[in-house]
Design an enzyme around this catalytic site. Structure first.
Site, mmCIF file in Angstrom:
data_model
loop_
_atom_site.group_PDB
_atom_site.id
_atom_site.type_symbol
_atom_site.label_atom_id
_atom_site.label_comp_id
_atom_site.label_asym_id
_atom_site.label_seq_id
_atom_site.Cartn_x
_atom_site.Cartn_y
_atom_site.Cartn_z
ATOM 1 C CD GLU A 234 -1.897 2.451 1.875
ATOM 2 O OE1 GLU A 234 -1.467 3.244 1.259
ATOM 3 O OE2 GLU A 234 -1.861 2.498 3.182
ATOM 4 C CB CYS A 268 -1.747 6.860 1.685
ATOM 5 S SG CYS A 268 0.079 6.704 2.438
#
Length: 461
Positions: A234, A268
């Site tokens: 990720e 993020c």
């Protein structure tokens, strides 16, 4: 980067740690392998009981660990406590649902018969020690969303946390130990980034998961590919927040502020690029900019602080470079844009308009409270702007037109599409991205099965 707690609010070094040497790393790898041999045979009920206990302990520790997190990486303390609560929720969710998620599956009778078998099962078995390379921005949550499903599946974890959150890293090891997990089930490796490759190449480590930067993801993926080990990545995100004419502008602007500055903008999945239809651009921009101006920037240990300092001085420098580059290229600063005087790595909530493709901030992730505004003539242009990025983590769409929703869900290149709401991770739903945001999924049933040996068991007639 030294392994140390450095308070982002004033730059003061509070604690430093020596990196573990080869002998200690070897001891911990041996322990992980030995523990896995027995832990993998424990029952799901036994694992669930320990994970429930970990959730209870974490809730009891929320005040204390919240302050530790805030002094290590600068998160406003209210958000740090909320992160602890979210982790406890995820632990309970996996403790309660793992049995169903990992239950044996039986293919349809016709397929079993066609294979010549009397019975076929698909069984989920643990892989072994999994190395987790985790970032500082959500120092509890990023780890727990890996650890909870991995431990419930019968794996054991090795954590290489970011070097600026060592106290949080050590707390997590202690938490799982206090909850009753056997020694070796979850261990923290106090090592620098240079030591990760050697650990990953060790045959006792069966898989790896990383949340972090694109360069770090490339390095872990390259070594894992060479060693033929499963990985989940990720990486970064530059999520679009699209506002169409039918949107509730008051609500969209209110959520947009929180979506951009949650965790001081160091997330993020924070909305970063605000793509607004021309018909409502001016009205939305006014509401959004006023909301950003109204935020309180200050001491993250104060309860009413909205935006704290950035986690590191380098992070502040990187963000300022992106803003300065955009301004030199012609971007208009609607608010913020100047570092305040005084100690600490603070940067004000900032809104930039007039972004063009030649600006670095159009291509690179702005990891801090800086929003970029784009004007879209119609839905087609909104989709083009939204997809004009190397990242594809999540997205936000604000519209009350179902045909708009259908189009965005079909065409946005992202791992998630959140309609009339802010992107947020939840243990029941898969989380992850596409393109340079990584691959694989965390959370939900998809996440717990990522580090399982999916085994076909075939019985002859």
């Amino acid at each position: 980067m030294p392994i140390a707690t450095v308070n982002p609010a004033n730059g003061e070094t509070l604690r430093t740690y020596e990196a573990m040497g080869e002998e200690e790393i070897e001891r911990r790898l041996q322990l992980a392998e030995a523990t896995f041999r027995t832990y993998r045979t424990s029952t799901l009920e036994e694992r669930a009981g320990k994970l429930h206990r970990a959730a209870e302990l974490l809730e009891q520790d929320a005040q204390e660990i919240g302050r530790v997190i805030t002094t290590e990486m600068g998160k406003p303390v209210r958000q740090a406590r909320a992160e602890a609560a979210k982790c406890a929720k995820a632990m309970r969710w996996y403790a309660d649902h793992a049995a169903g998620l990992l239950a044996d599956e039986e293919p349809a009778e016709a397929e079993v018969k066609d294979s010549g078998a009397s019975r076929v099962l698909v069984r989920y078995r643990p892989l072994g020690p999994v190395l987790a390379v985790m970032p500082w921005n959500f120092p509890l949550w990023q780890v727990v969303r890996f650890a909870a499903p991995a431990l419930m599946a019968g794996n054991v974890g090795l954590l290489k946390h970011s070097s600026n959150v060592p106290q949080t890293a050590l707390y997590l090891e202690d938490l799982f130990h206090r909850a009753g997990f056997p020694e070796g089930c979850f261990q923290t490796l106090l090592i620098g980034s240079a030591a990760v490759d050697g650990v990953l190449r060790d045959e006792r480590v069966r898989a790896a998961t990383l949340t972090g930067s694109e360069p770090a993801g490339r390095a872990v993926a390259a070594t894992s590919g060479e060693m033929i080990k499963k990985t989940v990545l990720e990486l970064g995100g530059s999520d679009p927040f699209v506002v169409m004419p039918s949107a509730d502008l008051d609500r969209a602007a209110e959520v947009a502020v929180n979506a951009r500055v949650q965790n001081t903008g160091q997330s993020c999945i924070a909305a970063k690029r605000f793509i607004v239809h021309s018909d409502v651009y001016d009205a939305f921009t006014e509401r959004f900019t006023e909301g950003m101006k109204a935020l309180k920037v200050g001491d993250p240990l104060e309860e009413d602080t909205d935006v704290g300092p950035l986690s590191t001085e380098q992070g502040l420098d990187d963000l300022m470079e992106l803003v300065d580059d955009a301004v030199r290229g012609g971007a208009e600063v609607l608010c913020g844009g100047e570092r305040p005087d005084g100690p600490g790595w603070y940067y004000p909530p900032t809104v930039l308009a007039g972004i063009t493709r030649g600006m670095r901030i159009h291509r690179e992730e702005a990891f801090g409270p800086v929003a970029t505004l784009y004007r879209a003539a119609d839905l087609d242009e909104a989709v083009l702007i939204a997809n004009d990025t190397d990242f594809g983590l999540s997205s936000n769409v604000w519209t009350r037109d179902e045909s708009d929703v259908d189009r965005f869900v079909r065409d946005l290149e992202a791992g998630g599409v959140y309609v009339n709401g802010m992107t947020a991770s939840h243990p029941a739903f898969p989380f992850g991205g596409v393109k340079r945001s990584g691959y694989g999924r965390e959370l939900s049933g998809h996440g717990i099965r990522e580090f399982c040996n999916i085994t076909t068991v075939w019985h002859g007639a």
